[in-house]
Design an enzyme around this catalytic site. Sequence first.
Site, PDB file in Angstrom:
ATOM      1  N   TRP A   1       0.814  -1.218   0.000  1.00 52.04           N
ATOM      2  CA  TRP A   1       0.000   0.000   0.000  1.00 52.04           C
ATOM      3  C   TRP A   1       0.845   1.264   0.000  1.00 52.04           C
ATOM      4  CZ3 TRP A   1      -4.296  -0.278  -2.185  1.00 52.04           C
ATOM      5  CH2 TRP A   1      -5.126  -1.381  -2.033  1.00 52.04           C
TER       6      TRP A   1
ATOM      7  N   ASP B   1      -1.775   6.519   6.421  1.00 52.91           N
ATOM      8  CA  ASP B   1      -2.887   5.707   5.905  1.00 52.91           C
ATOM      9  C   ASP B   1      -3.246   4.701   6.997  1.00 52.91           C
ATOM     10  OD1 ASP B   1      -4.588   3.917   4.673  1.00 52.91           O
ATOM     11  OD2 ASP B   1      -3.331   3.593   2.900  1.00 52.91           O
TER      12      ASP B   1
ATOM     13  N   LYS C   1     -12.898  -1.248   5.857  1.00 53.03           N
ATOM     14  CA  LYS C   1     -12.151  -2.241   6.624  1.00 53.03           C
ATOM     15  C   LYS C   1     -12.690  -2.279   8.059  1.00 53.03           C
ATOM     16  CE  LYS C   1      -9.679  -2.347   2.861  1.00 53.03           C
ATOM     17  NZ  LYS C   1      -8.417  -1.683   2.644  1.00 53.03           N
TER      18      LYS C   1
HETATM   19  C1  PLP Z   1      -7.826  -1.164   1.336  1.00 53.29           C
HETATM   20  C2  PLP Z   1      -6.689  -0.224   1.471  1.00 53.29           C
HETATM   21  C3  PLP Z   1      -6.460   0.798   0.535  1.00 53.29           C
HETATM   22  C4  PLP Z   1      -7.324   0.968  -0.687  1.00 53.29           C
HETATM   23  O1  PLP Z   1      -8.543   1.489  -0.362  1.00 53.29           O
HETATM   24  P1  PLP Z   1      -9.618   1.863  -1.511  1.00 53.29           P
HETATM   25  O2  PLP Z   1     -10.803   2.234  -0.714  1.00 53.29           O
HETATM   26  O3  PLP Z   1      -9.805   0.663  -2.380  1.00 53.29           O
HETATM   27  O4  PLP Z   1      -9.065   3.011  -2.276  1.00 53.29           O
HETATM   28  C5  PLP Z   1      -5.392   1.636   0.742  1.00 53.29           C
HETATM   29  N1  PLP Z   1      -4.597   1.513   1.809  1.00 53.29           N
HETATM   30  C6  PLP Z   1      -4.771   0.537   2.735  1.00 53.29           C
HETATM   31  C7  PLP Z   1      -3.859   0.446   3.889  1.00 53.29           C
HETATM   32  C8  PLP Z   1      -5.836  -0.358   2.586  1.00 53.29           C
HETATM   33  O5  PLP Z   1      -6.029  -1.326   3.491  1.00 53.29           O
END
Ligand code: PLP
Length: 365
Positions: free
Chosen positions: A102, A177, A201
Site C-alpha cells: 500500500w 494511511d 475495513k
Molecule cells: C484497502 C486499502 C487501501 C485501498 O482502499 P480503496 O478504498 O480501495 O481506495 C489503501 N490503503 C490501505 C492500507 C488499505 O487497506
Amino acid sequence: MHRIYNFSAGPAVLPREVLEQARDELVNWQGCGMSVMEMSHRGKEFTAIAQAAEADFRDLMQVPANYRILFMQGGAIAQNAIIPMNLLGDKATVDYVVTGIWSEKSQKEARKYAQVNIAATAEATGHTTVPAMAEWRLSADPAYLFTCTNETIGGVEFPFEPDLAQIGRAEVPVVADMSSHILSRPVDIAKYGLIFGGAQKNIGPAGLTFVIVRDDLLGRAMKPCPSAFDYRIVADNQSMYNTPPTYSLYIAGLVFRWLQAQGGVAAMEKVNIAKAALLYEALDRDAFYTTKVVPACRSRMNVPFFLKDDSLNATFLSEAATAGLMQLKGHKSVGGMRASIYNAMPLAGVQALVAFLHDFSRRYG
Ligand SMILES: *Cc1c(COP(=O)(O)O)cnc(C)c1O
C-alpha cells in the site's frame, strides 16, 4: 439467523447489531416515513445523522479541536493523489516510508505531483518489518512524511507511532494511511498532520473515505486540484460540497455508536490484543503453519499465514468454508492465507478459526 465468520480484508465484517438496526430502520427511519437512502443530504434528518457521526468519530478517536474531520469519496487510493495535491504547497519534495504494497502504491502515485524521497524502506526484508525511526532519512524540506501504519496485505503494523520530534524534525507533518486499523487502538492524533483511510475495513460500507487533518494544512491545494478534493473547500462545506455517500455515512455512524457501547477504542484494543494473541500463538505453536512478519511488527488486524505444504491450500480453504470460516485466501501477491480480524470479528470467530487450524493440522500434518 445463521451468519458465517467473514475474515475478508475488505469490504469486511460489520457488527451484527448494526446490520439489524439498519434493517429495522431501512424503510422508515425513526418514523420519518422514508429511508436514509432517500433523504436530502441537506435536510434536517440527514444533517443530524452526519453531525452525530462526525461528533462520535471525534469522541472515539479523541481528535483535538484544531483538527478537522472530512468525509469524502474515492477511497484511500484517491487520497494517494489528493494528499500531494493538497499538501505540497510551495515545496518540491515529499518523503515516504515504504513498508509494503500500500505505501509502495502511494509513493508511486505521488510521483505525478512531486519529487519523492524514499525516507526508509523495508523492501530488503520482504516487507516483514518496519524500519526504526532512527534509520529514516528525511529530505531537507519535505512537504510531509507519508506512512502506512498498518499494511493490510503484508500484515505489518507499526509497533510505534511515527513521531518526528524524536528525530529532531517536528516541523514535518506526518501523514498516515490508517485504512485497516483506525479505531482498533488509541492514537495520539497530535503526532500527525493528516490521517486518512477508506471505511470498508474497520468502519462501515465502501464508498466513504475519512480524513482527519490539522487545520493549518488546509488552504494549500494546487490550482488543478478538483474543488471536490480541495480539503479547504470540503472543510468549509462540512463535507457537503458535493453529495456525500449518505447511506455509508449513516452506517458508519451506527458503527461509531456500537463502538461506544463496547467501551470505546481503549476497550476495543484490549479485545484486539487478545484476539491477535490467540491466533498468533496457535500459528506459532504448530509447525504445520508459518508466518513471515517479525513478531514485534505483526498486525493485530490482518494475519497472513502459510501452510508448510501449499498443495493443501485448496483443501484448507474448502474445509474452512464448510466450517463457516470464509474469505481466508491470502492476497494474490503474497499467497497462502490471511485472516482479517477487525473490530467487528467476535472473539468466538477467532476461537473457531483456532480450533479449525488445530483440527486441520492434526488430520493432514
Ligand atoms: C484497502 C486499502 C487501501 C485501498 O482502499 P480503496 O478504498 O480501495 O481506495 C489503501 N490503503 C490501505 C492500507 C488499505 O487497506
